[in-house]
Design an enzyme around this catalytic site. Structure first.
Site, PDB file in Angstrom:
ATOM      1  N   ASP A 351      12.592   7.183 -20.708  1.00  0.00           N
ATOM      2  CA  ASP A 351      13.316   6.283 -19.820  1.00  0.00           C
ATOM      3  C   ASP A 351      13.644   4.975 -20.549  1.00  0.00           C
ATOM      4  O   ASP A 351      12.804   4.414 -21.257  1.00  0.00           O
ATOM      5  CB  ASP A 351      12.435   5.995 -18.597  1.00  0.00           C
ATOM      6  CG  ASP A 351      13.076   5.055 -17.609  1.00  0.00           C
ATOM      7  OD1 ASP A 351      14.117   5.426 -17.051  1.00  0.00           O
ATOM      8  OD2 ASP A 351      12.535   3.953 -17.416  1.00  0.00           O
ATOM      9  N   GLU A 387      17.109   8.208 -23.061  1.00  0.00           N
ATOM     10  CA  GLU A 387      18.094   7.578 -22.188  1.00  0.00           C
ATOM     11  C   GLU A 387      18.565   6.339 -22.959  1.00  0.00           C
ATOM     12  O   GLU A 387      17.825   5.348 -23.025  1.00  0.00           O
ATOM     13  CB  GLU A 387      17.469   7.182 -20.856  1.00  0.00           C
ATOM     14  CG  GLU A 387      18.478   6.571 -19.905  1.00  0.00           C
ATOM     15  CD  GLU A 387      17.843   6.068 -18.620  1.00  0.00           C
ATOM     16  OE1 GLU A 387      18.481   6.182 -17.559  1.00  0.00           O
ATOM     17  OE2 GLU A 387      16.710   5.550 -18.669  1.00  0.00           O
TER      18      GLU A 387
END
Length: 701
Positions: A351, A387
């Protein structure tokens, strides 16, 4: 209230500084905690009822690690820490021994946090805010760490080790996938035990995916403001323990349950990928609680501003983990290796990964963390997915990660959505995305698989909602609709939300099939959102991060409806074709044939090669793509060596196609999105209705 005086036990031994955490060796437990700036560390032992029974000062301090060994400690022992040191927020130090702290290396966390003013290192409401010092004991409101026995019989378990070019990812949530499944026992729903149930595993294998990517399973905290509204942190992007599975996901109360799930997935040929959140923790900014890292060594674990009282907030959550610090970097690396070697997962999705690659001067693909992972003999061999963005300076880094990494490709998402919505000028961008985004990834030996292609993900509309809602409908989140994306590139196709209009429903179903086909026929690594295979809806909410309820949980009864079953069958057909035809999942970037030999031809519907003017014609909505299978297959290729033609019509009117390439005769329909069957007429022409595509096959000669 003054701290109770505790008598130092004589049984504690020196122990070892490594491994960090609580380590059971069959005779006792070694405890080791990193803190560069602490002056004293107390190990707190609790009984099964949660009462603090003993405090033991760790007797040794070696290389910034406090350690001690208890010969009579056993697996199941509950514990936590109290760490002494300066309370000087202006200098970045926030030690407060009145606060019970979780071990960053705890392999299991028991119980849930109970929000109370006692959890904060400062006195809430004091005129000096976080510069004040709170003396209340937080232990009654904190979960406990637990010593674990790592022993587990893996039997003949073997990791699938699926090649990247054969990988199809299924993004899912532990609770979302299992809470409403009728075949899963009630007491197992929402847990790792549910994920290994035959009905779920069979669904995934029958569908044809190869990997399950789970939203965060590390122990996390429910925000107080959400609990006050009757909501929860459903997604789990609020980690507090990077070695411990989230307690609510353990129906059996032991970490072995996670291992059992992994073993079951592997037996079925499915890889397990974890979505991990090493960019921040649940402790927030200077006004957040003191739960672990903040009280253990704030200046070592967090990136602080020039004014050391405040945190750098590149995550939007209040704090940012500091991987330029050796202690913090070691913790993250140890955590990753633990999940690979001990829990046997097959990869990670990181993330806000740009933060992990940000040095003091900005993002650097050769930063400490990325270099450490790249040279690590364990981590360099698993699937690593970034990401590639955050909200910090220079935060958008799509295509800039180091070799060995794959990246979420939001340009694929946005271009595909705009294309099928009928927006003009999308063909050049679509051509780049369809062929693996070589403009972003064709460097340093990276492959098309570095592009993680997706149409939908947990963050945003589901596929059903993407074709059913023009606008987000997030009022249930309690933020007056301000949360969630506004730039969704969606269309309701005539009516906002649910409708009984058969023509609108038919068009929506066709558009879903178009988007699914675009995803699964493109070069790169496809990622499918759980539930999209049969049209799961969140009723227009594009940010269900706080909705741990039936709004977000997958409705398996809906999956039994005829339209849902037809869509699932369409996905299975797509994935079968992807496995069968190696041209759909090449491990090398395609070469544009142009006027010469190559792998791919771009044609107008009339059968002419696309020219520069054609590409830049903003009104053009139709295209033919020919994947040329006549040349000898590369040594790496697998699957049938057959030429394929993809006819695309994103406009609203019918379009006639002539596929005219010497030596190839396209007659066999492999796949189509209109419900009525397509036929080639006597002149070799195909007619596609609006908003549709068709995949044809021809024998090479």
């Amino acid at each position: 209230m003054a701290l109770r005086k505790w008598t130092q036990t004589s049984r504690v031994r020196e122990g070892l500084p490594y491994p960090l955490g609580a380590s059971w060796d069959g005779l006792g437990v070694n405890f080791a905690l990193y803190s560069r700036h602490a002056t004293k560390v107390e190990l707190c032992l609790f009984d099964a009822r949660g009462r603090e029974k003993e405090r033991i000062a760790l007797p040794e301090y070696t290389d910034e690690i406090w350690h001690g060994y208890l010969p009579d400690a056993r697996p199941g022992q509950r514990y936590g820490y109290r760490v002494h040191g300066p309370y000087a927020p202006d200098a970045g130090h926030r030690f407060n021994p009145n606060k019970l702290l979780l071990d960053p290396y705890a392999k299991q966390i028991v119980g849930e946090l109970k929000w109370a003013p006692h959890l904060f290192g400062y006195t809430i409401g004091h005129r000096d805010r976080d510069l004040s010092f709170d003396r209340r004991d937080s232990a009654a409101y904190m979960p406990r760490c637990a010593v674990v026995d790592p022993a587990f019989s893996w039997g003949n378990e073997r990791a699938p080790a699926t090649l990247w070019d054969r990988t199809v990812i299924y993004e899912a949530h532990v609770r979302g996938l299992t809470m409403r499944h009728p075949s899963v026992p009630q007491d197992e729903r929402g847990t790792f035990s549910a994920l290994r149930h035959d009905a779920l595993v069979d669904h995934l294998t029958h569908l044809g995916v190869t990997a399950v990517e789970l939203l965060p399973v590390h122990a996390f905290i429910d925000d107080q403001y959400l609990l006050d509204q009757g909501l929860r942190n459903y997604w789990g992007y609020n980690s507090i323990g990077f070695f411990a599975p989230h307690p609510r996901y353990l129906s059996q109360g032991t970490v072995a349950e996670f291992k059992q799930m992994v073993a079951r997935m592997h037996h079925a040929g499915l890889e397990v990928i974890l979505d991990v959140v090493y960019n921040h923790t649940a402790e927030g900014n200077e006004l957040g609680p003191t739960l672990s890292f903040k009280g253990i060594d704030n200046t070592s674990y967090y990136r602080l501003g020039d004014d050391r009282r405040y945190y750098i907030n590149d995550t939007g959550t209040g704090n940012t983990f500091d991987l330029t610090n050796a202690g913090a970097l070691r913790m993250v690396m140890d955590s990753l290796r633990y999940w690979v070697t001990e829990m046997r997962v097959d990869g990670f999705r990181f993330d806000l990964a740009t933060i992990l690659g940000r040095e003091k001067h900005g993002f650097d693909p050769s930063c400490s963390f990325l270099d450490a992972v790249r040279q690590d003999p364990v981590l360099s061999q698993v699937k690593l997915i970034a990401e590639p963005w955050d909200i910090g300076p220079g935060g958008y880094q799509l295509g800039a990660f180091a070799p060995g990494w794959a990246e979420w490709n939001d340009r694929f998402r946005d271009t595909s959505r705009a294309l099928w919505r009928g927006d003009g000028g999308q063909l050049p961008g679509f051509a780049a995305r369809f062929t693996g985004s070589a403009d972003l990834f064709d460097h340093h030996g990276r492959r098309p698989s570095a592009s993680i292609n997706f149409i939908t993900a947990h963050d945003g509309f589901t596929l059903h909602d993407l074709v059913s809602y023009q606008h987000k409908h997030n009022l249930a989140n309690g933020e007056d609709g301000r949360d969630g994306h506004d730039h969704n590139l969606s269309s309701n196709h005539g009516v906002e939300g649910e409708t009984d209009d058969p023509s609108i429903l038919a068009l929506r179903a066709q558009q879903m099939r178009n988007l699914l086909a675009t995803l699964l026929l493109s070069q790169g690594t496809p990622m499918l959102l759980a539930g999209d295979e049969f049209g799961h809806t969140q009723h227009g909410n594009n940010n269900v991060y706080c909705q741990d309820n039936e709004l977000a949980w997958i409705d398996w009864e809906r999956a039994e409806q005829p339209a849902a079953q037809a869509q699932a069958a369409f996905v299975r057909r797509l994935l079968l074709l992807r496995r069968r035809y190696g041209l759909l999942r090449r491990n090398r970037f395609l070469r544009d044939a142009g006027q010469h030999s190559g792998d791919i031809h771009w044609l107008t519907p009339e059968g002419h090669r696309m020219q520069e003017a054609d590409w830049h014609d903003g009104e053009r909505r139709a295209l033919t793509i020919v994947l040329d299978g006549r040349s000898p297959a590369p040594a790496h290729a697998s699957g049938r060596n057959v030429s394929l033609a993809l006819l695309i019509n994103t406009g609203g009117s019918p379009q006639v196609y002539r596929v005219a390439l010497e030596g190839m005769d396209f007659r066999k329909v492999l796949l189509q999105t209109p419900e009525l069957p397509l036929h080639q007429d006597d002149e070799g022409l195909w007619e596609l209705p609006g908003h549709s595509l068709c995949l044809l096959a021809a024998s090479s000669s």
